[in-house]
Design a protein around this motif. Structure first.
Motif, PDB file in Angstrom:
ATOM      1  N   THR A 251      -0.501   6.624 -12.121  1.00 23.13           N
ATOM      2  CA  THR A 251      -0.555   5.472 -11.220  1.00 23.13           C
ATOM      3  C   THR A 251      -0.206   5.919  -9.808  1.00 23.13           C
ATOM      4  O   THR A 251       0.633   6.798  -9.604  1.00 23.13           O
ATOM      5  N   CYS A 252      -0.854   5.296  -8.830  1.00 26.66           N
ATOM      6  CA  CYS A 252      -0.627   5.603  -7.422  1.00 26.66           C
ATOM      7  C   CYS A 252       0.831   5.301  -7.074  1.00 26.66           C
ATOM      8  O   CYS A 252       1.326   4.212  -7.368  1.00 26.66           O
ATOM      9  N   THR A 253       1.497   6.270  -6.464  1.00 26.40           N
ATOM     10  CA  THR A 253       2.890   6.053  -6.067  1.00 26.40           C
ATOM     11  C   THR A 253       2.985   5.160  -4.834  1.00 26.40           C
ATOM     12  O   THR A 253       4.066   4.686  -4.501  1.00 26.40           O
ATOM     13  N   GLY A 254       1.839   4.904  -4.185  1.00 26.22           N
ATOM     14  CA  GLY A 254       1.828   4.015  -3.030  1.00 26.22           C
ATOM     15  C   GLY A 254       1.672   2.556  -3.406  1.00 26.22           C
ATOM     16  O   GLY A 254       2.293   1.673  -2.799  1.00 26.22           O
ATOM     17  N   CYS A 255       0.854   2.270  -4.448  1.00 23.07           N
ATOM     18  CA  CYS A 255       0.577   0.862  -4.764  1.00 23.07           C
ATOM     19  C   CYS A 255       0.545   0.555  -6.258  1.00 23.07           C
ATOM     20  O   CYS A 255       0.450  -0.607  -6.641  1.00 23.07           O
ATOM     21  N   GLY A 256       0.582   1.576  -7.104  1.00 19.46           N
ATOM     22  CA  GLY A 256       0.583   1.343  -8.544  1.00 19.46           C
ATOM     23  C   GLY A 256      -0.798   1.238  -9.174  1.00 19.46           C
ATOM     24  O   GLY A 256      -0.913   0.987 -10.376  1.00 19.46           O
TER      25      GLY A 256
ATOM     26  N   ALA B 274      -6.979  10.808  -2.944  1.00 20.86           N
ATOM     27  CA  ALA B 274      -6.905   9.652  -2.056  1.00 20.86           C
ATOM     28  C   ALA B 274      -7.079   8.385  -2.886  1.00 20.86           C
ATOM     29  O   ALA B 274      -7.995   8.284  -3.701  1.00 20.86           O
ATOM     30  N   CYS B 275      -6.176   7.431  -2.685  1.00 22.33           N
ATOM     31  CA  CYS B 275      -6.241   6.150  -3.394  1.00 22.33           C
ATOM     32  C   CYS B 275      -7.146   5.205  -2.610  1.00 22.33           C
ATOM     33  O   CYS B 275      -6.881   4.917  -1.439  1.00 22.33           O
ATOM     34  N   SER B 276      -8.199   4.727  -3.243  1.00 18.92           N
ATOM     35  CA  SER B 276      -9.134   3.828  -2.557  1.00 18.92           C
ATOM     36  C   SER B 276      -8.569   2.419  -2.408  1.00 18.92           C
ATOM     37  O   SER B 276      -9.116   1.606  -1.672  1.00 18.92           O
ATOM     38  N   HIS B 277      -7.466   2.117  -3.097  1.00 16.76           N
ATOM     39  CA  HIS B 277      -6.869   0.782  -3.020  1.00 16.76           C
ATOM     40  C   HIS B 277      -5.943   0.624  -1.808  1.00 16.76           C
ATOM     41  O   HIS B 277      -5.985  -0.377  -1.127  1.00 16.76           O
ATOM     42  N   CYS B 278      -5.075   1.641  -1.563  1.00 19.26           N
ATOM     43  CA  CYS B 278      -4.073   1.493  -0.490  1.00 19.26           C
ATOM     44  C   CYS B 278      -4.208   2.535   0.611  1.00 19.26           C
ATOM     45  O   CYS B 278      -3.509   2.449   1.619  1.00 19.26           O
ATOM     46  N   GLY B 279      -5.069   3.538   0.431  1.00 22.45           N
ATOM     47  CA  GLY B 279      -5.252   4.554   1.465  1.00 22.45           C
ATOM     48  C   GLY B 279      -4.238   5.676   1.426  1.00 22.45           C
ATOM     49  O   GLY B 279      -4.228   6.532   2.307  1.00 22.45           O
TER      50      GLY B 279
HETATM   51 ZN   LIG Z   1      -2.655   3.282  -3.926  1.00 24.15          ZN
END
Ligand SMILES: [Zn+2]
Length: 129
Positions: free
Chosen positions: A9-14, A29-34
Motif C-alpha cells: 500500500t502507498c505510504t502516502g495515501c494507502g 509513482a502513485c497515480s492516486h496521490c502523486g
Molecule cells: Zn498514494
C-alpha cells in the motif's frame, strides 16, 4: 529472468500499488496521490511528492497487456517527451513494457506511428577501418 510482482500500500495515501519487476525497479509513482516511493526500501518511504498541473491520459492505459512478435508484455510506465528542432516542437510518447521472463521493451508513438524497441544487452562496438 523471472522477477515476481510485489503488492503493497502507498505510504502516502494507502492506495494499493504493485511493483512488477522488484529487482529492476528503483522508484514507484502513485497515480492516486502523486507520491514517489522508494521501491528498494521494504517500508517504501516517500521520496518526493508530485503535483501535476494537468494530467495526460495515455492512449494505452497502464496495466494493459498486448501481444507482440516478441511475446506478451504489460504497460508498466508512460512518458511524454518533447524536443525542439529548428524552432519546431516534436512530441512523442514512450510506453515501458514488461514481461517477467523477457524483461523490458519500449513502445514508442510519434505522430500516429508506433515503434517496438528492445534495448541492446551491450553497446555496439565501434570498429576502426
Ligand atoms: Zn498514494
Amino acid at each position: 529472468m523471472v522477477e515476481r510482482a510485489v503488492s503493497f500500500t502507498c505510504t502516502g495515501c494507502g492506495a494499493p500499488l504493485q511493483i512488477k519487476a522488484q529487482g529492476s525497479t528503483q522508484v514507484v509513482a502513485c497515480s492516486h496521490c502523486g507520491s514517489v516511493l522508494d521501491a528498494q526500501d521494504p517500508r517504501h518511504q516517500v521520496l518526493s511528492q508530485y503535483k501535476a498541473n494537468y494530467t495526460i491520459e495515455p492512449t494505452i492505459p497502464l496495466g494493459r497487456r498486448g501481444t507482440f512478435r516478441d511475446g506478451t508484455f504489460e504497460v508498466v510506465g508512460y512518458l511524454r517527451r518533447r524536443t525542439r528542432y529548428y524552432g519546431a516542437d516534436y512530441d512523442w510518447a514512450e510506453y515501458l513494457l514488461w514481461n517477467p521472463y523477457k524483461g523490458f521493451r519500449w513502445l514508442i508513438e510519434a505522430g500516429g506511428h508506433w515503434t517496438f524497441l528492445s534495448t541492446l544487452p551491450n553497446p555496439p562496438l565501434e570498429t576502426l577501418s
